[in-house]
Design a protein around this motif. Structure first.
Motif, short mmCIF file in Angstrom:
data_model
loop_
_atom_site.label_atom_id
_atom_site.label_comp_id
_atom_site.label_asym_id
_atom_site.label_seq_id
_atom_site.Cartn_x
_atom_site.Cartn_y
_atom_site.Cartn_z
N ARG A 87 1.03 -1.19 0.15
CA ARG A 87 0.20 -0.29 -0.07
C ARG A 87 0.77 1.08 0.09
N LEU A 88 2.45 0.87 0.07
CA LEU A 88 2.96 2.56 0.09
C LEU A 88 3.23 3.27 -0.75
N ALA A 89 3.07 1.74 -1.65
CA ALA A 89 3.00 2.53 -3.66
C ALA A 89 2.42 3.26 -3.79
N PHE A 90 0.63 3.19 -3.11
CA PHE A 90 -0.47 3.70 -3.60
C PHE A 90 -0.28 4.88 -2.99
N PHE A 91 0.17 5.22 -1.79
CA PHE A 91 0.07 6.89 -1.61
C PHE A 91 0.05 7.63 -2.98
N PRO A 92 1.48 7.43 -4.33
CA PRO A 92 1.63 8.56 -4.91
C PRO A 92 0.14 8.33 -5.84
N ALA A 93 -1.16 7.49 -5.92
CA ALA A 93 -2.02 8.01 -6.17
C ALA A 93 -3.05 8.81 -6.31
N ILE A 94 -2.00 9.56 -5.42
CA ILE A 94 -2.94 10.84 -4.67
C ILE A 94 -2.31 11.78 -5.36
N SER A 95 -1.30 11.94 -5.98
CA SER A 95 -0.55 13.35 -7.07
C SER A 95 -0.52 12.29 -8.07
N ILE A 96 -0.66 11.56 -8.47
CA ILE A 96 -1.36 11.26 -9.90
C ILE A 96 -2.61 11.70 -9.87
N SER A 97 -3.70 11.83 -9.69
CA SER A 97 -5.23 11.70 -10.36
C SER A 97 -4.54 13.26 -10.20
N MET A 98 -4.30 14.56 -8.98
CA MET A 98 -4.05 15.66 -9.63
C MET A 98 -3.46 15.62 -11.11
N LEU A 99 -2.15 15.29 -11.20
CA LEU A 99 -1.83 15.41 -12.27
C LEU A 99 -2.95 15.20 -13.59
N LEU A 100 -2.94 13.77 -13.92
CA LEU A 100 -3.96 13.75 -14.24
C LEU A 100 -5.39 14.91 -14.71
N MET A 101 -5.85 15.38 -13.79
CA MET A 101 -6.84 16.54 -14.27
C MET A 101 -6.76 17.33 -14.01
N ALA A 102 -4.87 17.35 -13.98
CA ALA A 102 -4.59 18.72 -14.38
C ALA A 102 -5.06 18.94 -16.58
N THR A 103 -4.45 18.03 -16.82
CA THR A 103 -3.97 17.63 -17.71
C THR A 103 -5.29 17.62 -18.50
N ALA A 104 -6.00 16.93 -17.49
CA ALA A 104 -7.73 16.84 -18.43
C ALA A 104 -8.15 18.57 -18.54
N LEU A 123 3.83 17.89 -5.08
CA LEU A 123 3.06 16.64 -3.85
C LEU A 123 3.82 15.53 -4.44
N GLN A 124 3.89 15.63 -5.62
CA GLN A 124 4.90 14.22 -6.28
C GLN A 124 5.71 13.64 -6.22
N GLY A 125 6.70 14.87 -5.87
CA GLY A 125 7.87 15.48 -6.06
C GLY A 125 8.13 14.46 -4.41
N VAL A 126 7.66 14.91 -3.25
CA VAL A 126 7.16 14.89 -2.15
C VAL A 126 7.11 13.13 -1.57
N LEU A 127 6.20 13.14 -2.18
CA LEU A 127 6.27 11.38 -2.21
C LEU A 127 7.03 10.76 -2.43
N VAL A 155 5.49 5.88 -12.21
CA VAL A 155 4.28 6.84 -13.01
C VAL A 155 4.64 7.83 -12.80
N GLY A 156 4.21 8.34 -12.13
CA GLY A 156 3.80 9.43 -11.49
C GLY A 156 4.78 11.06 -11.63
N ASN A 157 6.12 10.45 -12.16
CA ASN A 157 7.01 10.73 -12.70
C ASN A 157 6.84 11.05 -13.72
N VAL A 158 6.11 10.63 -14.82
CA VAL A 158 6.36 10.01 -16.31
C VAL A 158 4.97 11.84 -16.27
N VAL A 159 4.04 11.64 -16.05
CA VAL A 159 2.94 11.81 -15.68
C VAL A 159 2.96 13.32 -15.53
#
Length: 325
Positions: A87-104, A123-127, A155-159
């Motif tokens: 589950r530790l790896a899923f915390f960046p899903a929060i920032s990835i979601s934000m980056l995807l929303m920004a893209t959309a 947030l992605q950088g911190v996470l 993946v979050g970093n390349v998003v």
């Protein structure tokens, strides 16, 4: 007496509200962007893209409210998730979601997209630093705890560069891209070592195998946004995505036999990323074959999303989600 029972039964649900729920938003926003990418060739998809985008933003808001409520009411439960090897790896899903929303949002509300991207990127950088620090900390991880879900921080970093390059944040976008690609290569080696030489991934987490598709597919979209061209390296990234998709396709009979669980949402975003990359390649090179590939993958994605939404709603009604492991 009845009220006391209801209160007591409601609290554990919040306590066990899992951070992987943010992967649902990743899937929805992935579908949004895939429909948007396909709309250039098939304009009828544009309307659906907007509707799903706003639905995804609303769902993100609801999930975020619940998770922040969990953080304030049950901080120890959040800490336990942070210390969990998967589950530790899923915390960046929060920032990835934000980056995807920004893209959309770029095409609809550029300034809102800019603000959301800045927050999501920070947030992605911190996470990323926090998760990697957790990996290399004094506590030891077992090989069996390694799954493709560990790709999520990379993946979050390349998003980030997909919208970042269009917003003018070129150097910081290259930093995110470089970080994502480097850790993709590192983790790809580790994951294949685990898959080949160790016990199989547990059934509940087996759908995370689909995440193998995401890093090269997303990296392709990020790279062509940064460079503005399809060069040999871009082709390597896209075809790596196709290679992993073929490998996953072979696993479909095994996947079909597994019971539903929240990790099944891992199917959605990688498939969306490959559809987006295919449409982008078709647009930039004029390849009719890749446009058709993008469309076929998009149809598969829509079917996957429909199935995931149905099974998730059914699992919620059956009280199969937000329960202790």
């Amino acid at each position: 007496m009845t009220e006391t029972i209801e209160t007591d039964s409601a609290e554990p649900k919040l306590k066990h509200f899992p951070v992987p729920f943010f992967a649902v938003v990743m899937g929805i926003m992935g579908l949004t962007l895939a429909l948007h990418a396909g709309a250039e060739a098939y304009p009828v998809l544009a309307g659906a893209s907007q509707v799903i985008m706003w639905a995804g933003i609303a769902i993100f808001t609801v999930i975020a409210v619940f998770y922040f409520a969990k953080y304030f009411k049950y901080p120890a439960a959040v800490q336990a998730e942070w210390n969990h090897p998967v589950r530790l790896a899923f915390f960046p899903a929060i920032s990835i979601s934000m980056l995807l929303m920004a893209t959309a949002l770029l095409a609809h509300a550029p300034e809102a997209a800019r603000g959301l991207w800045v927050i999501g990127a920070a947030l992605q950088g911190v996470l990323t630093v926090a998760v990697i620090s957790g990996w290399i900390s004094h506590r030891s991880f077992e090989v069996g705890q390694l799954t493709p879900a560990w790709f999520i921080p990379a993946v979050g970093n390349v998003v980030a560069p997909i919208a970042g390059a269009r917003l003018g944040y070129i150097e910081i976008s290259w930093l995110f891209f470089s970080t994502g690609v480097i850790f993709w290569v590192i983790l790809l080696t580790l994951v294949f070592n685990r898959l080949i030489f160790h016990n199989p991934i547990p059934g509940k987490l087996y759908p995370t195998l689909v995440i193998l598709i995401a890093p090269p597919a997303v990296a392709f979209s990020a790279y062509v946004n940064l460079t503005g061209q399809v060069d040999p390296f871009a082709r390597i990234l896209l075809n790596a995505g196709y290679l992993f998709a073929i490998l996953i396709l072979v696993q479909v009979p095994k996947l079909a036999k597994l019971p539903f669980a929240l990790p099944w949402w891992a199917l959605s975003f990688p498939v969306a990323a490959l559809s987006i990359a295919s449409f982008s390649f078709a647009r930039m090179t004029g390849s009719a074959a890749h446009e058709m590939i993008g469309l076929v993958i998009l149809v598969v994605l829509i079917a996957i999303m429909a199935g995931l939404v149905y099974r998730t709603c059914l699992a919620i009604l059956r009280n199969e989600i937000c329960v202790p492991e």
